[in-house]
Scaffold this active site. Sequence first.
Site, short mmCIF file in Angstrom:
data_model
loop_
_atom_site.label_atom_id
_atom_site.label_comp_id
_atom_site.label_asym_id
_atom_site.label_seq_id
_atom_site.Cartn_x
_atom_site.Cartn_y
_atom_site.Cartn_z
N ASP A 11 -10.20 -18.11 24.90
CA ASP A 11 -11.64 -17.97 25.17
C ASP A 11 -12.39 -19.29 25.40
O ASP A 11 -13.49 -19.49 24.85
CB ASP A 11 -12.31 -17.20 24.02
CG ASP A 11 -11.76 -15.80 23.84
OD1 ASP A 11 -10.81 -15.43 24.56
OD2 ASP A 11 -12.26 -15.06 22.96
N HIS A 53 -16.53 -8.61 28.05
CA HIS A 53 -17.20 -7.41 27.58
C HIS A 53 -18.02 -6.68 28.65
O HIS A 53 -18.66 -7.32 29.49
CB HIS A 53 -18.18 -7.78 26.46
CG HIS A 53 -17.55 -8.39 25.24
ND1 HIS A 53 -16.49 -7.82 24.58
CD2 HIS A 53 -17.86 -9.50 24.55
CE1 HIS A 53 -16.17 -8.57 23.53
NE2 HIS A 53 -16.98 -9.60 23.48
N HIS A 57 -21.34 -3.29 25.12
CA HIS A 57 -20.33 -3.51 24.08
C HIS A 57 -20.91 -3.39 22.66
O HIS A 57 -22.00 -3.88 22.38
CB HIS A 57 -19.66 -4.88 24.25
CG HIS A 57 -18.42 -5.03 23.43
ND1 HIS A 57 -18.39 -5.74 22.27
CD2 HIS A 57 -17.18 -4.50 23.61
CE1 HIS A 57 -17.16 -5.67 21.76
NE2 HIS A 57 -16.42 -4.93 22.55
N LYS A 121 -9.69 -9.50 27.26
CA LYS A 121 -9.79 -8.66 26.07
C LYS A 121 -11.24 -8.31 25.81
O LYS A 121 -12.14 -8.94 26.35
CB LYS A 121 -9.21 -9.40 24.86
CG LYS A 121 -10.05 -10.60 24.48
CD LYS A 121 -9.36 -11.40 23.42
CE LYS A 121 -10.17 -12.62 23.05
NZ LYS A 121 -11.48 -12.32 22.49
N CYS A 169 -11.87 -15.64 17.25
CA CYS A 169 -10.78 -15.20 18.12
C CYS A 169 -9.50 -16.01 17.96
O CYS A 169 -8.40 -15.46 18.06
CB CYS A 169 -11.27 -15.15 19.56
SG CYS A 169 -12.47 -13.80 19.78
C1 VGL Z 1 -15.60 -14.59 19.78
C2 VGL Z 1 -17.47 -13.87 18.66
C3 VGL Z 1 -17.58 -12.78 19.51
C4 VGL Z 1 -14.53 -15.64 19.94
C5 VGL Z 1 -15.69 -13.52 20.64
O1 VGL Z 1 -13.99 -15.80 21.06
O2 VGL Z 1 -14.23 -16.31 18.94
N1 VGL Z 1 -16.49 -14.76 18.80
N2 VGL Z 1 -16.68 -12.62 20.48
ZN ZN Z 2 -16.97 -11.18 22.01
#
Ligand code: VGL
Ligand code: ZN
Length: 225
Positions: A11, A53, A57, A121, A169
């Site tokens: 991410d 998302h 979501h 994801k 994540c």
């Molecule tokens: C994430 C909060 C919400 C991340 C993803 O990638 O760590 N954190 N969605």
């Molecule tokens: Zn997220």
Amino acid sequence: MPFKPALVIVDVQEDFCPPNGLLAVQGGRDIVPLVNELLGRPFLLKIATKDFHPQDHISFASNHEAPNNKPFESSVIIKNPLNPSETQETRLWPDHCVQGTKGSELLPELDIKQVHKIVEKGQDKRVEMYSAFADPFTNPCVSKSELAKLLHDAGVTDVFVAGLAADYCVRYTALDAAKEGFKTRVIGEATRAVDPSAMDEVLKEYEQAGVTVIGKDDESLTLVK
Ligand code: VGL
Ligand code: ZN
């Protein structure tokens, strides 16, 4: 022992980074030089993941009713859509990484041509999915990515994890990698946390799961040359 290492970059997207990210993690952008250096190495498989998302979501505070809908502060109990007796408490976030938006894009300075595969994801609006492998429900699991199959099919033995965010994540991706049977290491300098104060707890979970946090000069990485 065979050593077939994979690199999973979690991410590294605009919305998780200053200056414009809607859920910017402090210093998020600063990991890129190290991540690019890692991407230049001969890992058997190099994967980048994207939080991706739909606008509706369940993790977005904007999709919940006041007063329990404050981004970063509120949390809600969500039910497994396939089994309402299984529940998860989950934190609410500002809208982020919405499919098709600039914020959902990987950072342009990321050396993406070195990546073999991008795994998306978080597309299922009904469940939170921090891990790049699957949502947290187990009875049954609701949403699974292709990541486990990609790694297993390639014969990977060791998974190195970097990216954002260390306490969300990256954490759940590393824990699931260990559950999948991979020797799992998180590269400490190549992550940043939403709440750095949460990292003590994360380290305890890693210890229990056999996940190690290594430095960028760790011996295991010198093998990937
Ligand atoms: C994430 C909060 C919400 C991340 C993803 O990638 O760590 N954190 N969605
Ligand atoms: Zn997220």
